[in-house]
Design an enzyme around this catalytic site. Sequence first.
Site, mmCIF file in Angstrom:
data_model
loop_
_atom_site.group_PDB
_atom_site.id
_atom_site.type_symbol
_atom_site.label_atom_id
_atom_site.label_comp_id
_atom_site.label_asym_id
_atom_site.label_seq_id
_atom_site.Cartn_x
_atom_site.Cartn_y
_atom_site.Cartn_z
ATOM 1 N N LYS A 197 0.946 -1.296 -0.025
ATOM 2 C CA LYS A 197 0.192 -0.134 0.139
ATOM 3 C C LYS A 197 0.818 1.278 0.134
ATOM 4 O O LYS A 197 0.568 2.201 -0.493
ATOM 5 C CB LYS A 197 -0.888 0.007 1.232
ATOM 6 C CG LYS A 197 -1.896 -1.241 1.178
ATOM 7 C CD LYS A 197 -2.492 -1.599 0.117
ATOM 8 C CE LYS A 197 -3.475 -2.864 -0.075
ATOM 9 N NZ LYS A 197 -4.394 -3.186 -1.206
ATOM 10 N N LEU B 188 -8.696 11.345 8.061
ATOM 11 C CA LEU B 188 -9.989 12.240 7.558
ATOM 12 C C LEU B 188 -11.097 11.799 8.378
ATOM 13 O O LEU B 188 -11.491 10.760 8.060
ATOM 14 C CB LEU B 188 -9.900 11.951 5.976
ATOM 15 C CG LEU B 188 -10.986 12.891 5.194
ATOM 16 C CD1 LEU B 188 -10.748 14.287 5.544
ATOM 17 C CD2 LEU B 188 -11.060 12.283 4.101
ATOM 18 N N GLU C 293 -6.559 2.856 -1.743
ATOM 19 C CA GLU C 293 -5.893 1.748 -2.091
ATOM 20 C C GLU C 293 -6.704 0.951 -3.240
ATOM 21 O O GLU C 293 -7.730 1.514 -3.742
ATOM 22 C CB GLU C 293 -5.806 0.767 -1.059
ATOM 23 C CG GLU C 293 -7.234 0.259 -0.638
ATOM 24 C CD GLU C 293 -7.114 -0.528 0.684
ATOM 25 O OE1 GLU C 293 -7.661 -1.830 0.600
ATOM 26 O OE2 GLU C 293 -6.621 -0.085 1.964
ATOM 27 N N ARG D 102 -9.569 -7.506 -7.620
ATOM 28 C CA ARG D 102 -10.328 -8.530 -7.684
ATOM 29 C C ARG D 102 -11.607 -8.206 -7.909
ATOM 30 O O ARG D 102 -12.178 -6.875 -7.990
ATOM 31 C CB ARG D 102 -10.487 -9.291 -6.025
ATOM 32 C CG ARG D 102 -10.908 -8.214 -5.227
ATOM 33 C CD ARG D 102 -11.405 -9.050 -3.765
ATOM 34 N NE ARG D 102 -11.677 -8.175 -2.977
ATOM 35 C CZ ARG D 102 -11.335 -7.138 -1.985
ATOM 36 N NH1 ARG D 102 -10.009 -6.887 -2.197
ATOM 37 N NH2 ARG D 102 -11.978 -6.326 -1.442
ATOM 38 N N ARG E 225 -26.327 -7.049 2.231
ATOM 39 C CA ARG E 225 -25.658 -8.169 2.369
ATOM 40 C C ARG E 225 -26.350 -8.904 3.684
ATOM 41 O O ARG E 225 -26.378 -8.363 4.853
ATOM 42 C CB ARG E 225 -24.036 -7.722 2.929
ATOM 43 C CG ARG E 225 -23.443 -7.328 1.867
ATOM 44 C CD ARG E 225 -21.818 -7.383 2.210
ATOM 45 N NE ARG E 225 -20.836 -6.490 1.328
ATOM 46 C CZ ARG E 225 -19.648 -6.815 1.482
ATOM 47 N NH1 ARG E 225 -19.090 -7.563 2.309
ATOM 48 N NH2 ARG E 225 -19.212 -6.063 0.400
HETATM 49 C C1 MV4 Z 1 -8.586 6.176 6.134
HETATM 50 C C2 MV4 Z 1 -9.717 6.527 6.779
HETATM 51 C C3 MV4 Z 1 -9.412 7.979 7.061
HETATM 52 N N1 MV4 Z 1 -8.344 8.595 6.865
HETATM 53 N N2 MV4 Z 1 -7.503 6.865 5.970
HETATM 54 C C4 MV4 Z 1 -10.276 1.682 5.779
HETATM 55 C C5 MV4 Z 1 -10.250 0.744 4.955
HETATM 56 C C6 MV4 Z 1 -9.206 0.984 4.184
HETATM 57 N N3 MV4 Z 1 -9.462 0.787 2.730
HETATM 58 C C7 MV4 Z 1 -8.896 2.599 4.179
HETATM 59 N N4 MV4 Z 1 -9.730 3.061 5.305
HETATM 60 C C8 MV4 Z 1 -9.776 4.196 6.031
HETATM 61 N N5 MV4 Z 1 -8.628 4.902 5.744
HETATM 62 C C9 MV4 Z 1 -7.289 7.876 6.327
HETATM 63 N N6 MV4 Z 1 -6.118 8.711 6.100
HETATM 64 C C10 MV4 Z 1 -10.887 6.023 6.931
HETATM 65 C C11 MV4 Z 1 -10.983 4.891 6.421
HETATM 66 C C12 MV4 Z 1 -12.140 4.199 6.592
HETATM 67 C C13 MV4 Z 1 -12.620 3.743 7.882
HETATM 68 C C14 MV4 Z 1 -12.047 4.379 8.990
HETATM 69 C C15 MV4 Z 1 -12.831 4.194 10.189
HETATM 70 C C16 MV4 Z 1 -13.860 3.715 10.421
HETATM 71 C C17 MV4 Z 1 -14.494 3.181 9.250
HETATM 72 C C18 MV4 Z 1 -13.895 3.241 7.987
HETATM 73 C C19 MV4 Z 1 -14.568 2.589 6.935
HETATM 74 C C20 MV4 Z 1 -13.833 2.811 5.671
HETATM 75 C C21 MV4 Z 1 -12.667 3.320 5.469
#
Ligand code: MV4
Length: 453
Positions: free
Chosen positions: A115, A202, A287, A291, A337
């Site tokens: 990542k 964020l 990211e 898939r 789901r």
């Molecule tokens: C974050 C974020 C906030 N700020 N990165 C979670 C899954 C992964 N693919 C990326 N994710 C997140 N990354 C930054 N810099 C928020 C998420 C996030 C998340 C965070 C807290 C609770 C639930 C979440 C659900 C989806 C993504």
Amino acid sequence: MRRVLIANRGEIALRIIRACRDLGLETVVVHSTQDRDTRPVRMADAAVCIGPPEPARSYLYTPAVVEAALASRADAMHPGYGFLSEDADLAAVCRENGLTFVGPSAEAMARVADKAETRALMTEAGLPLLPGTTAAVQSEAEAFAVAEEIGFPLILKATAGGGGRGMTVVRGREHLAKAFRETRTQAKLAFNDGSLYIERYLEGARHIEVQILCDAHGNGVHLGERDCSVQRRHQKVLEEAPSPALTPAMRDDVGALAVRGALAVGYQGAGTMEFLLDAEGRFWFMEMNARIQVEHPVTEMVTGIDLVAAQLRVAAGERLWFGQEDVKVTGHAIECRINAEEPRSGFAPRTGTVTDLALPAGPWIRVDSHLEAGTHVSPHYDALLAKVVAWGADREESARRMRRALAELRVEGRGLATTRDLHEAVLGDAEFLDGGVTLDYLGRRLDDLVATD
Ligand code: MV4
């Protein structure tokens, strides 16, 4: 390509069999001893038992899966989602054995599996990224130096992680040292790699992901976005397309970014570019998922494009048969789901044998499920029982049809519980219905939504 080995189980195995049938391809499905008497095994042209119920000794065991493909004279392999679907090593072993892997090259897959490296490549490609590092942070001292630059809150993420595993939000300087040590230990345990990178954190964003499709000749298109903001602890609960938060101009913009990023890493096949959307309407790349995803049907419902058939066709070397201008998003689709879990008890698994089953149907409803009366829902596997998808001319109509479908759904069996009632509550909730929600929604409202009185 004539015969496809399906290295998966459950609803996605069934979904891949159906796409193969539509394309005139033969199917071979692998299965564990536990899954011997299941619908995909009965429906495929052939089936190969590859081991005991434990995934590590069957669905996750590359030698058994590859051996099954060679023994059954398959010429391609579709990994579905989960299990070995994002394993660059499997893609390489397939190639060495003359099997067409339905997915990106081993090299592209390895690139997006790291990542931090993906952040570097996407920065180069001109995608918007939150302030943070484009390589692993080697020491606590370096973490403090990075924090000094980007400020708090920040998030520590495992470079080998993804999908929300191996990450910690850090709200102040005083928590950084401990969080760094603990997250590194967790990452080492979970991924056998303790490397971490750092991003500004964020708050209050939406999770927007863009479906892309690239052929082997350098062409790529996007099929619009999905809004997956209704989730709990990184488990998606309900997804929809299009996002109620995007204008057509925003869709064009984020779609173009997604295609540019995918082509920059040499991607081939169907994939997802994941973004956060902030309150000011800005997108931030998170990211890439290499898939087909669980929630792909909502995109199929609004674009009319069969994504699994498209995966097979581009894997066979076919040039993209449509352009970006041919992709039209029509109406709205919602997916619920239905999991074998009890939302009132922290989504604890509630497995058992299905004794009574009624799946929804009727106009503009699609149900992807391997369930039948007598299906044993095993704790060895994913809790997903069925995906109920409703299409409507607009969001309101798709929500109304979804409420009708959920009322038709009955899954009963001793010990079983499902997420059906939670979905009914969300589909009746004013906050959700008024233009959708941000990522904090379910955590904040769950108790209220599942209250019995
Ligand atoms: C974050 C974020 C906030 N700020 N990165 C979670 C899954 C992964 N693919 C990326 N994710 C997140 N990354 C930054 N810099 C928020 C998420 C996030 C998340 C965070 C807290 C609770 C639930 C979440 C659900 C989806 C993504």
